[in-house]
Design a protein around this motif. Structure first.
Motif, PDB file in Angstrom:
ATOM      1  N   GLY A   1      45.652 -28.138-120.185  1.00 45.18           N
ATOM      2  CA  GLY A   1      46.659 -28.843-119.389  1.00 45.18           C
ATOM      3  C   GLY A   1      47.930 -29.106-120.175  1.00 45.18           C
ATOM      4  O   GLY A   1      49.053 -29.009-119.652  1.00 45.18           O
TER       5      GLY A   1
ATOM      6  N   PHE B   1      51.222 -30.332-118.318  1.00 43.22           N
ATOM      7  CA  PHE B   1      50.730 -31.458-117.533  1.00 43.22           C
ATOM      8  C   PHE B   1      50.510 -32.685-118.409  1.00 43.22           C
ATOM      9  O   PHE B   1      50.186 -32.573-119.596  1.00 43.22           O
TER      10      PHE B   1
ATOM     11  N   ASN C   1      47.815 -37.596-115.951  1.00 42.45           N
ATOM     12  CA  ASN C   1      47.398 -37.600-114.544  1.00 42.45           C
ATOM     13  C   ASN C   1      46.789 -36.254-114.151  1.00 42.45           C
ATOM     14  O   ASN C   1      45.767 -36.203-113.435  1.00 42.45           O
ATOM     15  N   GLY C   2      47.386 -35.191-114.591  1.00 42.65           N
ATOM     16  CA  GLY C   2      46.839 -33.869-114.313  1.00 42.65           C
ATOM     17  C   GLY C   2      45.521 -33.652-115.033  1.00 42.65           C
ATOM     18  O   GLY C   2      44.597 -33.024-114.501  1.00 42.65           O
TER      19      GLY C   2
ATOM     20  N   TYR D   1      44.936 -25.537-113.182  1.00 41.79           N
ATOM     21  CA  TYR D   1      46.241 -26.194-113.324  1.00 41.79           C
ATOM     22  C   TYR D   1      47.329 -25.412-112.589  1.00 41.79           C
ATOM     23  O   TYR D   1      48.256 -26.006-112.006  1.00 41.79           O
TER      24      TYR D   1
ATOM     25  N   LEU E   1      46.996 -26.299-108.979  1.00 47.47           N
ATOM     26  CA  LEU E   1      47.413 -27.692-108.774  1.00 47.47           C
ATOM     27  C   LEU E   1      48.927 -27.811-108.789  1.00 47.47           C
ATOM     28  O   LEU E   1      49.518 -28.601-108.018  1.00 47.47           O
ATOM     29  N   ASP E   2      49.573 -27.056-109.635  1.00 46.51           N
ATOM     30  CA  ASP E   2      51.037 -27.115-109.743  1.00 46.51           C
ATOM     31  C   ASP E   2      51.701 -26.640-108.457  1.00 46.51           C
ATOM     32  O   ASP E   2      52.851 -27.019-108.167  1.00 46.51           O
TER      33      ASP E   2
ATOM     34  N   TRP F   1      51.345 -33.533-105.421  1.00 46.59           N
ATOM     35  CA  TRP F   1      50.030 -33.899-105.944  1.00 46.59           C
ATOM     36  C   TRP F   1      50.112 -35.128-106.847  1.00 46.59           C
ATOM     37  O   TRP F   1      49.140 -35.902-106.966  1.00 46.59           O
ATOM     38  N   GLU F   2      51.301 -35.385-107.482  1.00 49.63           N
ATOM     39  CA  GLU F   2      51.458 -36.522-108.380  1.00 49.63           C
ATOM     40  C   GLU F   2      51.285 -37.852-107.634  1.00 49.63           C
ATOM     41  O   GLU F   2      50.920 -38.876-108.241  1.00 49.63           O
TER      42      GLU F   2
END
Length: 276
Positions: A150, A155, A158-159, A228, A231-232, A237-238
């Motif tokens: 990450g 990231f 949090n990630g 990741y 997710l990005d 998502w944050e």
């Protein structure tokens, strides 16, 4: 040698002329007094002929003198001078000036070799060793690989928490093989395995769903990097909860199960940052 012969010839001529003059003068003058004057004149004339003129010129000047002695003794007698002989040697040819010497070319001074700086290669830092209760060494080592993957993707914590919670729910932080995918056993040392279609690895990703090859998905760092990356791509998502963000990536049949591992995820993160 040539000049000496000339002088001897002139001397003989002068002597002959002087004898003739002396004879003629004796005949012209009677007394002893006059004879003495004539002899004196002859001697003077002879000396003048030797030191001043050539023999021929002197003989002519004296033999043709018919004037009385008184006139012969006058200072008006003229004796022709012979041209002076040139005795100077021709000037020697000047030697050519020596050629100017070419300026010496100074060779550049050899530079002293610069010693090479001693290179001290830093040994790569070993894996961070964390100590977290409720999980074993294999799980801790896999958790560190997930966090560092990450970090490489940019990231923050949090990630990391989303990825750790997902790995705990999917494979209990083990790099699990699958009996339905025999190849998966070639890329793991773990004894843990699951049978859920063709799901393999730390995130139980499926090669048939386009996540990657079996070899890639059985590598913890590569598998976490693919998580990741997806997710990005999730917008906002944050601002989601850990469980919501994990479900947005995994699309699991049990979306609420990810939340139960959130506290453990933060314990792992605290341990990693303390050990780092």
């Amino acid at each position: 040698m040539h000049i000496r012969k000339i002088i001897e010839g002139v001397t003989g001529t002068v002597r002959s002329a002087a004898a003739a003059i002396s004879q003629r003068s004796s005949n012209l003058f009677a007394g002893p007094h006059e004879h003495h004057k004539v002899r004196r004149l002859a001697v003077v004339s002879t000396a003048a002929a030797v030191f001043i003129g050539t023999g021929a010129t002197a003989a002519w000047a004296l033999s043709n003198s018919n004037q009385p002695a008184t006139e012969a003794t006058s200072e008006t007698a003229v004796v022709a001078e012979a041209p002076a002989a040139t005795t100077e040697a021709p000037a020697a040819a000047e030697a050519p000036a020596p050629a100017a010497e070419a300026p010496a070319v100074e060779e550049p001074a050899a530079e002293a070799p610069v010693p090479e700086a001693a290179t001290t290669e830093e040994e790569p830092a070993g894996p961070v060793d964390i100590d977290v209760s409720d999980i074993d060494d294999e799980q801790e080592a896999n958790a560190v690989l997930i966090i560092e993957a990450g970090k490489e993707k940019g990231f923050d914590e949090n990630g990391w928490a989303v990825a750790l919670s997902t790995a705990m729910q999917e494979a209990k932080l083990y790099n699990a093989a699958s009996d339905d995918v025999p190849e998966s056993w070639d890329y793991t040392d773990s004894d843990v395995h699951y049978e859920d279609h063709d799901s393999v690895g730390i995130m139980q990703q499926r090669p048939s769903m386009g996540w990657g090859s079996v070899e890639e998905l059985m590598d913890v760092s590569t598998s976490a990097g693919k998580f990741y990356g997806t997710l990005d791509d999730v917008d906002g998502w944050e601002d989601m909860s850990v469980a919501e963000a994990a479900q947005a990536v995994q699309v699991s049949a049990y979306p609420d199960y990810y939340a139960q591992w959130e506290d453990l995820a933060w314990d792992i993160i605290d341990a990693y940052e303390s050990a780092s």
